[in-house]
Design a protein around this motif. Structure first.
Motif, PDB file in Angstrom:
ATOM      1  N   SER A   1      -6.482  13.718  -4.632  1.00 31.10           N
ATOM      2  CA  SER A   1      -6.641  12.725  -3.570  1.00 31.10           C
ATOM      3  C   SER A   1      -7.718  13.196  -2.607  1.00 31.10           C
ATOM      4  N   VAL A   2      -8.160  12.284  -1.759  1.00 28.98           N
ATOM      5  CA  VAL A   2      -9.102  12.630  -0.693  1.00 28.98           C
ATOM      6  C   VAL A   2      -8.622  11.947   0.585  1.00 28.98           C
ATOM      7  N   ALA A   3      -8.698  12.670   1.687  1.00 24.92           N
ATOM      8  CA  ALA A   3      -8.332  12.095   2.984  1.00 24.92           C
ATOM      9  C   ALA A   3      -9.420  11.131   3.428  1.00 24.92           C
TER      10      ALA A   3
ATOM     11  N   THR B   1      -5.707   9.083   0.801  1.00 27.97           N
ATOM     12  CA  THR B   1      -4.559   9.297   1.674  1.00 27.97           C
ATOM     13  C   THR B   1      -5.042   9.348   3.119  1.00 27.97           C
ATOM     14  N   THR B   2      -4.174   8.982   4.036  1.00 31.68           N
ATOM     15  CA  THR B   2      -4.513   9.161   5.448  1.00 31.68           C
ATOM     16  C   THR B   2      -4.364  10.621   5.860  1.00 31.68           C
TER      17      THR B   2
ATOM     18  N   TRP C   1       0.833  -1.203   0.000  1.00 27.46           N
ATOM     19  CA  TRP C   1       0.000   0.000   0.000  1.00 27.46           C
ATOM     20  C   TRP C   1       0.869   1.255   0.000  1.00 27.46           C
ATOM     21  N   PHE C   2       0.301   2.326  -0.538  1.00 23.16           N
ATOM     22  CA  PHE C   2       1.017   3.603  -0.685  1.00 23.16           C
ATOM     23  C   PHE C   2       0.171   4.743  -0.132  1.00 23.16           C
ATOM     24  N   ASP C   3       0.810   5.640   0.616  1.00 23.00           N
ATOM     25  CA  ASP C   3       0.135   6.830   1.138  1.00 23.00           C
ATOM     26  C   ASP C   3       0.852   8.067   0.604  1.00 23.00           C
ATOM     27  N   SER C   4       0.102   8.926  -0.085  1.00 25.77           N
ATOM     28  CA  SER C   4       0.691  10.081  -0.770  1.00 25.77           C
ATOM     29  C   SER C   4       0.833  11.316   0.112  1.00 25.77           C
ATOM     30  N   SER C   5       0.456  11.237   1.398  1.00 24.54           N
ATOM     31  CA  SER C   5       0.563  12.426   2.254  1.00 24.54           C
ATOM     32  C   SER C   5       0.659  12.027   3.716  1.00 24.54           C
TER      33      SER C   5
ATOM     34  N   LEU D   1      -2.825   6.556   9.808  1.00 26.64           N
ATOM     35  CA  LEU D   1      -2.242   5.338   9.254  1.00 26.64           C
ATOM     36  C   LEU D   1      -2.856   4.084   9.864  1.00 26.64           C
ATOM     37  N   GLU D   2      -2.958   4.061  11.197  1.00 28.85           N
ATOM     38  CA  GLU D   2      -3.400   2.847  11.883  1.00 28.85           C
ATOM     39  C   GLU D   2      -4.845   2.466  11.562  1.00 28.85           C
ATOM     40  N   ALA D   3      -5.680   3.446  11.241  1.00 30.45           N
ATOM     41  CA  ALA D   3      -7.106   3.192  11.030  1.00 30.45           C
ATOM     42  C   ALA D   3      -7.497   3.126   9.559  1.00 30.45           C
ATOM     43  N   ALA D   4      -6.552   3.366   8.648  1.00 31.49           N
ATOM     44  CA  ALA D   4      -6.890   3.559   7.236  1.00 31.49           C
ATOM     45  C   ALA D   4      -7.677   2.402   6.636  1.00 31.49           C
TER      46      ALA D   4
END
Length: 417
Positions: free
Chosen positions: A256-258, A304-305, A58-62, A329-332
């Motif tokens: 993106s959307v949080a 994103t988270t 998985w990848f997170d952009s922010s 991150l932990e809840a994504a």
């Protein structure tokens, strides 16, 4: 690193083994065999977990980690540990630091701090010097040092000519420019969504117009410059429409959307809990529904988270004075599964790498092992014991989430929470 993953269901539409439950043999960091049953050849480390599923990493952009300067919020070391335990094998790090990451040396510093970790760190350099919105930072130098994009984190570019020049300049080396979607003169002193709840609670409102006006301006500039633009963390129904129209024109635009803007609304504000003070603010259910639809039809490119640790001194104060931000991150994964199927949630978490020039991998023999491990079943209430981050400012505390993340196998390492 050698390991044998037992009885894992593969969730990867690009894999030859998609939806199959198999054993996966990893030798020297590469997938050497995938089969229904593989004996353990040389007493390799075995990974055998309840209802184990694996996908591409998985990848997170922010994400923001604080270091350098705000280590009391989070360090790069613990931030990457948190990301790995949350299923992320790659994260893009914001220049939300002190000093701001705005030079070749700064990019080199954070990359050095992230070496030999399971989760890869990709720095986003500041767009302007010290993120002051006046003079462009050393974009090309930072690109050569490893920056994957340029962004003054959560700071709008008020000068349209500055954005125009940035788009034109970065196009010379295929650079990706971020523009935070907020017109500050419209948002003013607003701290929450301008709607019924802001009036009822007596909190200053930040109208959807502030976001939409900025996006409309940025899209005109993008069309003029033919540059490469990313709009992070959109939050309104109209924003989705604007980006949909821009894509129909074939502009080089992504967004993106949080995740918290998908699953939480401004109804959460009744308690005046500053964990829900985020930027952009939590909007209405109508906006959430439009954002979800935008993800389903591909208008919005990634989730994103927008993980942003804030120390307790800056959160446990009056709502107006508290800093914006939530960790995520932990809840994504668990939060995404409350609004999407497992297949769609995993798809969203693996999207976006190519936009940042990050190599994508599949789960096939011969590929580098870059895997996220999880159990998509089971509901639980998210609480502080689920948090690995140093800061605990999570908007998800008390929410019912679905699915459990075990960890990752990546960069020749195994991290299991």
């Amino acid at each position: 690193m050698n390991a044998l993953i037992k009885s894992a269901t593969i969730v990867d539409s690009k894999s030859d083994f998609h939806n199959e439950t198999v054993d996966i043999l990893i030798e020297k960091g590469r997938i050497s065999k995938i089969s229904k049953r593989i004996p353990n050849p040389d007493n390799y480390k075995e990974i055998k977990l309840d209802n184990l599923h694996v996908s591409q990493g998985w990848f997170d952009s922010s994400v923001s980690f604080g270091e350098p300067g705000y280590e009391e919020r989070e360090t790069i070391d613990n931030g990457l540990k948190t990301a790995a335990e949350s299923g992320f094998t790659a994260v893009a790090l914001n220049a939300n630091t002190n000093p701001v990451i705005d030079s070749y040396a700064d990019i080199t510093f954070v990359k050095a701090k992230a070496q030999n970790k399971a989760t890869s760190l990709y720095p986003i350099g500041a767009l302007t010097k010290s993120s002051n919105s006046k003079d462009l930072a050393e974009l090309y130098d930072m690109r050569n040092a490893g920056a994957v994009a340029f962004y003054d984190y959560q700071k709008p570019i008020s000068n349209p000519n500055l954005l125009k020049i940035a788009l034109q300049y970065a196009s010379n080396f295929n650079g990706l420019i971020f523009s935070f979607p907020q017109e500050s003169k419209i948002s003013g002193l607003g701290v929450v969504n301008e709607h019924v709840n802001s009036t009822r609670l007596g909190l200053k409102g930040n109208p959807t117009l502030a976001e939409e006006l900025q996006i409309a301006r940025d899209l005109f500039l993008l069309e003029y410059t033919e540059g490469k633009l990313h709009i992070p963390t959109i939050s309104t129904a109209k924003s989705v429409e604007l980006i949909r129209e821009a894509k129909a024109k074939k502009l080089d635009i992504t967004s993106s959307v949080a995740i918290h803007n998908l699953v939480l609304t401004d109804d959460q504000l009744n308690s005046f809990d500053t964990r829900y003070k985020v930027l952009p603010p939590l909007r209405t259910q109508h906006d959430c529904d439009a954002l979800i639809e935008g993800l389903k039809d591909g208008t919005i490119d990634m989730v994103t988270t927008d993980h942003n640790p804030i120390d307790i001194e800056d959160k446990k104060i009056e709502f107006d004075h508290a800093k914006y931000g939530t960790i995520g991150l932990e809840a994504a994964f668990g939060a995404l599964q409350t609004v999407f199927t497992t297949k769609k949630a995993v798809s969203l978490l693996t999207q976006g790498k190519s936009r940042f020039g990050i190599k994508e991998t599949t789960i096939n023999v011969g590929e580098t092992a870059n895997l996220s491990l999880f159990n998509p079943e089971g509901k639980y209430q998210f609480n502080k014991t689920d948090i690995t981050s140093k800061s605990k400012n999570s908007a998800y505390l008390g929410l019912d989430l679905k699915g459990k993340v075990y960890g990752v196998v990546a960069n020749n390492k195994v991290v299991i929470k």
